[in-house]
Design a protein around this motif. Structure first.
Motif, PDB file in Angstrom:
ATOM      1  N   PRO A  61      -1.300   9.944  10.755  1.00 20.09           N
ATOM      2  CA  PRO A  61      -2.004   8.845  10.080  1.00 20.09           C
ATOM      3  C   PRO A  61      -2.550   9.308   8.731  1.00 20.09           C
ATOM      4  O   PRO A  61      -2.996  10.451   8.588  1.00 20.09           O
ATOM      5  CB  PRO A  61      -3.152   8.509  11.041  1.00 20.09           C
ATOM      6  CG  PRO A  61      -2.673   8.987  12.370  1.00 20.09           C
ATOM      7  CD  PRO A  61      -1.841  10.205  12.083  1.00 20.09           C
ATOM      8  N   GLY A  62      -2.473   8.411   7.749  1.00 20.07           N
ATOM      9  CA  GLY A  62      -2.971   8.728   6.416  1.00 20.07           C
ATOM     10  C   GLY A  62      -1.971   9.442   5.530  1.00 20.07           C
ATOM     11  O   GLY A  62      -2.295   9.851   4.416  1.00 20.07           O
ATOM     12  N   HIS A  63      -0.746   9.589   6.018  1.00 15.85           N
ATOM     13  CA  HIS A  63       0.305  10.271   5.256  1.00 15.85           C
ATOM     14  C   HIS A  63       1.589   9.447   5.285  1.00 15.85           C
ATOM     15  O   HIS A  63       1.757   8.582   6.154  1.00 15.85           O
ATOM     16  CB  HIS A  63       0.568  11.662   5.826  1.00 15.85           C
ATOM     17  CG  HIS A  63      -0.603  12.570   5.711  1.00 15.85           C
ATOM     18  ND1 HIS A  63      -0.919  13.249   4.563  1.00 15.85           N
ATOM     19  CD2 HIS A  63      -1.567  12.871   6.601  1.00 15.85           C
ATOM     20  CE1 HIS A  63      -2.016  13.941   4.756  1.00 15.85           C
ATOM     21  NE2 HIS A  63      -2.443  13.735   5.989  1.00 15.85           N
TER      22      HIS A  63
ATOM     23  N   GLU B 215      -5.108   3.021   7.352  1.00 12.54           N
ATOM     24  CA  GLU B 215      -5.137   4.468   7.582  1.00 12.54           C
ATOM     25  C   GLU B 215      -5.653   5.235   6.372  1.00 12.54           C
ATOM     26  O   GLU B 215      -5.640   6.462   6.361  1.00 12.54           O
ATOM     27  CB  GLU B 215      -3.727   4.975   7.916  1.00 12.54           C
ATOM     28  CG  GLU B 215      -3.205   4.447   9.221  1.00 12.54           C
ATOM     29  CD  GLU B 215      -1.867   5.032   9.610  1.00 12.54           C
ATOM     30  OE1 GLU B 215      -1.473   4.795  10.760  1.00 12.54           O
ATOM     31  OE2 GLU B 215      -1.214   5.718   8.793  1.00 12.54           O
ATOM     32  N   GLY B 216      -6.089   4.517   5.345  1.00 10.06           N
ATOM     33  CA  GLY B 216      -6.626   5.170   4.162  1.00 10.06           C
ATOM     34  C   GLY B 216      -5.614   5.464   3.072  1.00 10.06           C
ATOM     35  O   GLY B 216      -5.930   6.127   2.090  1.00 10.06           O
ATOM     36  N   VAL B 217      -4.383   4.987   3.236  1.00 10.80           N
ATOM     37  CA  VAL B 217      -3.349   5.167   2.213  1.00 10.80           C
ATOM     38  C   VAL B 217      -3.438   3.975   1.274  1.00 10.80           C
ATOM     39  O   VAL B 217      -3.149   2.848   1.661  1.00 10.80           O
ATOM     40  CB  VAL B 217      -1.944   5.265   2.839  1.00 10.80           C
ATOM     41  CG1 VAL B 217      -0.876   5.361   1.744  1.00 10.80           C
ATOM     42  CG2 VAL B 217      -1.858   6.452   3.781  1.00 10.80           C
ATOM     43  N   LEU B 218      -3.850   4.245   0.046  1.00  7.18           N
ATOM     44  CA  LEU B 218      -4.075   3.167  -0.909  1.00  7.18           C
ATOM     45  C   LEU B 218      -2.952   3.089  -1.924  1.00  7.18           C
ATOM     46  O   LEU B 218      -2.562   4.099  -2.527  1.00  7.18           O
ATOM     47  CB  LEU B 218      -5.410   3.384  -1.611  1.00  7.18           C
ATOM     48  CG  LEU B 218      -6.619   3.522  -0.675  1.00  7.18           C
ATOM     49  CD1 LEU B 218      -7.871   3.810  -1.484  1.00  7.18           C
ATOM     50  CD2 LEU B 218      -6.784   2.289   0.183  1.00  7.18           C
TER      51      LEU B 218
ATOM     52  N   MET C  23       2.961   9.053  -4.068  1.00  7.89           N
ATOM     53  CA  MET C  23       3.564   9.994  -3.127  1.00  7.89           C
ATOM     54  C   MET C  23       2.950  11.391  -3.247  1.00  7.89           C
ATOM     55  O   MET C  23       2.794  12.078  -2.243  1.00  7.89           O
ATOM     56  CB  MET C  23       5.084  10.056  -3.332  1.00  7.89           C
ATOM     57  CG  MET C  23       5.814   8.763  -3.007  1.00  7.89           C
ATOM     58  SD  MET C  23       5.658   8.240  -1.282  1.00  7.89           S
ATOM     59  CE  MET C  23       6.820   9.350  -0.494  1.00  7.89           C
ATOM     60  N   SER C  24       2.585  11.807  -4.441  1.00 12.63           N
ATOM     61  CA  SER C  24       2.021  13.145  -4.607  1.00 12.63           C
ATOM     62  C   SER C  24       0.690  13.299  -3.872  1.00 12.63           C
ATOM     63  O   SER C  24       0.323  14.391  -3.467  1.00 12.63           O
ATOM     64  CB  SER C  24       1.848  13.480  -6.086  1.00 12.63           C
ATOM     65  OG  SER C  24       0.962  12.560  -6.693  1.00 12.63           O
ATOM     66  N   ARG C  25       0.014  12.211  -3.669  1.00 12.10           N
ATOM     67  CA  ARG C  25      -1.284  12.252  -2.988  1.00 12.10           C
ATOM     68  C   ARG C  25      -1.150  12.132  -1.465  1.00 12.10           C
ATOM     69  O   ARG C  25      -1.882  12.769  -0.716  1.00 12.10           O
ATOM     70  CB  ARG C  25      -2.170  11.134  -3.505  1.00 12.10           C
ATOM     71  CG  ARG C  25      -3.521  11.097  -2.841  1.00 12.10           C
ATOM     72  CD  ARG C  25      -4.436  10.112  -3.467  1.00 12.10           C
ATOM     73  NE  ARG C  25      -5.729  10.137  -2.800  1.00 12.10           N
ATOM     74  CZ  ARG C  25      -6.682   9.285  -3.001  1.00 12.10           C
ATOM     75  NH1 ARG C  25      -6.507   8.310  -3.876  1.00 12.10           N
ATOM     76  NH2 ARG C  25      -7.808   9.375  -2.347  1.00 12.10           N
ATOM     77  N   TYR C  26      -0.227  11.293  -0.998  1.00 10.14           N
ATOM     78  CA  TYR C  26      -0.165  10.972   0.425  1.00 10.14           C
ATOM     79  C   TYR C  26       1.029  11.559   1.176  1.00 10.14           C
ATOM     80  O   TYR C  26       1.099  11.440   2.393  1.00 10.14           O
ATOM     81  CB  TYR C  26      -0.175   9.453   0.613  1.00 10.14           C
ATOM     82  CG  TYR C  26      -1.462   8.821   0.160  1.00 10.14           C
ATOM     83  CD1 TYR C  26      -2.630   8.964   0.896  1.00 10.14           C
ATOM     84  CD2 TYR C  26      -1.512   8.077  -1.018  1.00 10.14           C
ATOM     85  CE1 TYR C  26      -3.817   8.386   0.485  1.00 10.14           C
ATOM     86  CE2 TYR C  26      -2.695   7.488  -1.445  1.00 10.14           C
ATOM     87  CZ  TYR C  26      -3.838   7.656  -0.682  1.00 10.14           C
ATOM     88  OH  TYR C  26      -5.018   7.086  -1.101  1.00 10.14           O
ATOM     89  N   ARG C  27       1.970  12.179   0.456  1.00 11.83           N
ATOM     90  CA  ARG C  27       3.145  12.732   1.133  1.00 11.83           C
ATOM     91  C   ARG C  27       2.728  13.821   2.117  1.00 11.83           C
ATOM     92  O   ARG C  27       1.940  14.697   1.792  1.00 11.83           O
ATOM     93  CB  ARG C  27       4.139  13.309   0.134  1.00 11.83           C
ATOM     94  CG  ARG C  27       5.373  13.914   0.804  1.00 11.83           C
ATOM     95  CD  ARG C  27       6.370  14.446  -0.197  1.00 11.83           C
ATOM     96  NE  ARG C  27       7.326  13.383  -0.471  1.00 11.83           N
ATOM     97  CZ  ARG C  27       7.727  13.028  -1.689  1.00 11.83           C
ATOM     98  NH1 ARG C  27       7.255  13.635  -2.747  1.00 11.83           N
ATOM     99  NH2 ARG C  27       8.589  12.060  -1.843  1.00 11.83           N
TER     100      ARG C  27
END
Length: 95
Positions: free
Chosen positions: A18-20, A77-80, A88-92
């Motif tokens: 979650p979150g990714h 899930e916190g993915v904005l 993608m660089s932040r959440y990958r």
């Protein structure tokens, strides 16, 4: 397509925390496939029990026909997303 390939893709998608997120290409690479198109085909057939919404295009955009629902699930899930695009660089996910 054989059952083993199908299950490898499903296992990778199931493992995204979650979150990714991952791109279709990331999933293909982790599942040992040559093309992300096969990932898309597998996911179109059977992902109801998987976090399908955590798989995006490589540029961070979502499937247009699922846009609202996918972004809503990611947001929970916190993915904005910024303008409908997930950075993608932040959440990958990096294993």
């Amino acid at each position: 397509m054989d059952e083993e390939t199908f299950e490898r893709v499903r296992a990778v998608v199931a493992s995204i925390p979650p979150g990714h997120v991952l791109s279709y290409g990331d999933v293909a690479e982790l599942a040992g496939l040559k093309t992300p198109r096969l990932v898309g085909r597998i996911m179109a057939e059977d992902t109801a029990d998987l976090p399908w919404y955590r798989v995006l295009r490589s540029n961070g955009t979502v499937a247009e026909h699922l846009r609202h629902r996918q972004l809503e699930l990611l947001r929970a899930e916190g993915v904005l997303a910024d303008g409908g695009k997930v950075p993608m660089s932040r959440y990958r996910w990096r294993d």
